[in-house]
Design a protein around this motif. Structure first.
Motif, PDB file in Angstrom:
ATOM      1  N   VAL A  20       0.842  -1.205   0.000  1.00 39.79           N
ATOM      2  CA  VAL A  20       0.000   0.000   0.000  1.00 39.79           C
ATOM      3  C   VAL A  20       0.875   1.252   0.000  1.00 39.79           C
ATOM      4  CG1 VAL A  20      -1.655   1.347   1.361  1.00 39.79           C
ATOM      5  CG2 VAL A  20      -1.969  -1.129   1.095  1.00 39.79           C
ATOM      6  N   SER A  21       1.920   1.247   0.822  1.00 43.00           N
ATOM      7  CA  SER A  21       2.833   2.380   0.876  1.00 43.00           C
ATOM      8  C   SER A  21       3.511   2.616  -0.474  1.00 43.00           C
ATOM      9  CB  SER A  21       3.892   2.147   1.959  1.00 43.00           C
ATOM     10  OG  SER A  21       4.783   3.238   2.049  1.00 43.00           O
ATOM     11  N   MET A  22       3.953   1.549  -1.126  1.00 42.60           N
ATOM     12  CA  MET A  22       4.560   1.676  -2.449  1.00 42.60           C
ATOM     13  C   MET A  22       3.604   2.345  -3.430  1.00 42.60           C
ATOM     14  SD  MET A  22       6.462  -1.968  -3.077  1.00 42.60           S
ATOM     15  CE  MET A  22       8.031  -2.393  -2.313  1.00 42.60           C
ATOM     16  N   GLU A  23       2.350   1.899  -3.410  1.00 40.19           N
ATOM     17  CA  GLU A  23       1.368   2.450  -4.348  1.00 40.19           C
ATOM     18  C   GLU A  23       1.143   3.935  -4.086  1.00 40.19           C
ATOM     19  OE1 GLU A  23      -2.063   3.876  -6.189  1.00 40.19           O
ATOM     20  OE2 GLU A  23      -1.951   3.625  -4.012  1.00 40.19           O
ATOM     21  N   ARG A  24       1.097   4.319  -2.814  1.00 40.35           N
ATOM     22  CA  ARG A  24       0.905   5.733  -2.482  1.00 40.35           C
ATOM     23  C   ARG A  24       2.088   6.571  -2.944  1.00 40.35           C
ATOM     24  NH1 ARG A  24      -1.869   5.868   3.588  1.00 40.35           N
ATOM     25  NH2 ARG A  24      -3.671   4.545   3.057  1.00 40.35           N
ATOM     26  N   ILE A  25       3.283   6.041  -2.766  1.00 40.25           N
ATOM     27  CA  ILE A  25       4.482   6.782  -3.182  1.00 40.25           C
ATOM     28  C   ILE A  25       4.513   6.943  -4.699  1.00 40.25           C
ATOM     29  CG2 ILE A  25       6.998   6.672  -3.346  1.00 40.25           C
ATOM     30  CD1 ILE A  25       6.958   5.285  -0.584  1.00 40.25           C
ATOM     31  N   THR A  26       4.327   5.839  -5.424  1.00 39.94           N
ATOM     32  CA  THR A  26       4.458   5.886  -6.886  1.00 39.94           C
ATOM     33  C   THR A  26       3.311   6.637  -7.552  1.00 39.94           C
ATOM     34  OG1 THR A  26       3.422   3.689  -7.071  1.00 39.94           O
ATOM     35  CG2 THR A  26       5.831   3.771  -6.981  1.00 39.94           C
ATOM     36  N   SER A  27       2.170   6.741  -6.871  1.00 43.41           N
ATOM     37  CA  SER A  27       1.031   7.476  -7.442  1.00 43.41           C
ATOM     38  C   SER A  27       1.061   8.957  -7.086  1.00 43.41           C
ATOM     39  CB  SER A  27      -0.287   6.869  -6.945  1.00 43.41           C
ATOM     40  OG  SER A  27      -0.463   7.115  -5.552  1.00 43.41           O
ATOM     41  N   GLY A  28       1.997   9.353  -6.226  1.00 45.70           N
ATOM     42  CA  GLY A  28       2.090  10.749  -5.820  1.00 45.70           C
ATOM     43  C   GLY A  28       1.185  11.126  -4.673  1.00 45.70           C
ATOM     44  N   ALA A  29       0.636  10.111  -3.977  1.00 52.78           N
ATOM     45  CA  ALA A  29      -0.318  10.378  -2.889  1.00 52.78           C
ATOM     46  C   ALA A  29       0.323  10.437  -1.514  1.00 52.78           C
ATOM     47  CB  ALA A  29      -1.413   9.305  -2.899  1.00 52.78           C
ATOM     48  N   ALA A  30       1.651  10.375  -1.445  1.00 54.57           N
ATOM     49  CA  ALA A  30       2.312  10.327  -0.136  1.00 54.57           C
ATOM     50  C   ALA A  30       3.267  11.500   0.057  1.00 54.57           C
ATOM     51  CB  ALA A  30       3.068   9.009   0.011  1.00 54.57           C
ATOM     52  N   THR A  31       2.988  12.619  -0.575  1.00 50.08           N
ATOM     53  CA  THR A  31       3.911  13.752  -0.521  1.00 50.08           C
ATOM     54  C   THR A  31       4.190  14.205   0.909  1.00 50.08           C
ATOM     55  OG1 THR A  31       3.207  14.524  -2.701  1.00 50.08           O
ATOM     56  CG2 THR A  31       4.303  16.124  -1.274  1.00 50.08           C
ATOM     57  N   ALA A  32       3.145  14.376   1.707  1.00 49.32           N
ATOM     58  CA  ALA A  32       3.328  14.861   3.077  1.00 49.32           C
ATOM     59  C   ALA A  32       4.127  13.871   3.906  1.00 49.32           C
ATOM     60  CB  ALA A  32       1.965  15.116   3.722  1.00 49.32           C
ATOM     61  N   GLU A  33       3.820  12.577   3.762  1.00 54.14           N
ATOM     62  CA  GLU A  33       4.540  11.549   4.524  1.00 54.14           C
ATOM     63  C   GLU A  33       6.015  11.497   4.121  1.00 54.14           C
ATOM     64  OE1 GLU A  33       1.702  11.149   2.949  1.00 54.14           O
ATOM     65  OE2 GLU A  33       0.236  10.113   4.229  1.00 54.14           O
ATOM     66  N   ILE A  34       6.276  11.621   2.821  1.00 48.82           N
ATOM     67  CA  ILE A  34       7.664  11.606   2.345  1.00 48.82           C
ATOM     68  C   ILE A  34       8.427  12.793   2.919  1.00 48.82           C
ATOM     69  CG2 ILE A  34       9.147  11.846   0.313  1.00 48.82           C
ATOM     70  CD1 ILE A  34       6.981  10.295  -1.256  1.00 48.82           C
ATOM     71  N   ASP A  35       7.811  13.970   2.904  1.00 45.44           N
ATOM     72  CA  ASP A  35       8.467  15.157   3.457  1.00 45.44           C
ATOM     73  C   ASP A  35       8.801  14.955   4.936  1.00 45.44           C
ATOM     74  OD1 ASP A  35       8.364  16.475   1.042  1.00 45.44           O
ATOM     75  OD2 ASP A  35       6.561  17.641   1.535  1.00 45.44           O
TER      76      ASP A  35
END
Length: 300
Positions: A215-230
């Motif tokens: 699930v985390s991979m999908e969020r990262i690759t889809s651009g849906a995890a910007t805040a978490e990545i920051d």
């Protein structure tokens, strides 16, 4: 809430999906409380598996490969990296060169954290019909030490992770001349494994964990995890250039590093053959042997 303890070989940018799953609440949503520790030296992951301090180890697939058929029995349960996110930076180059351009050169290959930077590069050289022995290699030292030596004038080129490579380029100290991410093909670089005698006991927690990573991979690759990545980048690498960190993350996301937790059997076999050709293993174990024929990973 079920607990799961991870021992990792490093605090690595390529491990980002695990970190995002933690800060983004994905583990918690899957009923898991996950604790992760980076070991120094990295061989501490094996000690932690032995003692039970860790349920899972995170590191290179080459480790389970080398122990296949020996007394230390480990079982691979999923992957975190579907490709090998490394580069080669050269001191005097204007642009990309082929691997044949390494012949007659001195190349620095970090190895204190594991054998993959040199061995996979050497495997690609052999696959291209070239001879790794035509290059002089400086090996078995840490990335930090070899970067310092490179900056001091040692060597013609150095094998580096994307972030470190970008930092050298930004400082005017070299050019990225080869990308394993682009030219290396599918390569199950970083994987999770457990003690074989604990695989059944941990099966439910492992399934929840790997599903959360997917699930985390999908969020990262889809651009849906910007805040978490920051949040992760600021907390784990506060002294590194934020723009270069994001560039490296974006390149790994686009390049397929986090496409799936499912290990490709053909790519696993290829990596094992590269290791066998180099003499690191006596034979090339199949993915079925490394995984105990269990399902490895889950489709994201």
């Amino acid at each position: 809430m079920k607990s799961l303890n991870i021992s990792a070989t490093a605090n690595g940018l390529n491990y980002l999906p695990e970190y995002v799953a933690d800060v983004g609440g994905i583990f918690a949503a899957n009923g898991l409380s996950v604790t992760a520790t980076a070991c120094d030296p990295w061989t501490g992951v094996l000690d932690d598996l032995d003692s039970g301090a860790a349920d899972l180890a995170l590191g290179g697939l080459w480790v389970p490969g080398m122990y296949a058929g020996m007394d230390r029995r480990v079982t691979v349960v999923g992957q975190l990296n579907h490709r090998f996110p490394m580069t080669i930076v050269a001191r005097h180059a204007a642009g990309p060169v082929g691997l044949d351009g390494l012949a007659g050169r001195v190349v620095l290959a970090p190895g204190a954290g594991g054998s993959a930077p040199f061995e996979f590069t050497a495997g690609l050289i052999r696959e291209a019909g070239l001879d790794p022995a035509a290059t002089r290699w400086v090996r078995d030292l840490s990335t930090a030490m070899l970067i310092e030596l490179y900056r001091g004038g040692l060597g013609d080129a150095i094998i580096l992770d994307l972030l470190s490579a970008k930092e050298l380029v930004a400082a005017g100290e070299g050019t990225i001349v080869f990308s394993h991410l682009d030219a290396g093909g599918v390569m199950p670089n970083s994987v999770y494994y457990c003690r074989t005698d604990r695989a059944d006991e941990l099966a439910d927690r492992i399934a929840r964990f790997v599903e959360a990573i997917a699930v985390s991979m999908e969020r990262i690759t889809s651009g849906a995890a910007t805040a978490e990545i920051d949040t992760v980048l600021a907390a784990r690498w506060p002294d590194r250039n934020p723009a270069l960190l994001r560039q490296a993350v974006d390149e790994m996301a686009r390049g397929g590093v986090w496409d799936t937790t499912v290990i490709d059997a053909g790519a696993s076999g290829r990596w094992m053959r590269i290791l066998a050709d180099a003499g690191l293993i006596t034979r090339a174990p199949s993915l079925d042997e490394l995984s105990g024929t269990r399902t490895v990973g889950t489709a994201s």
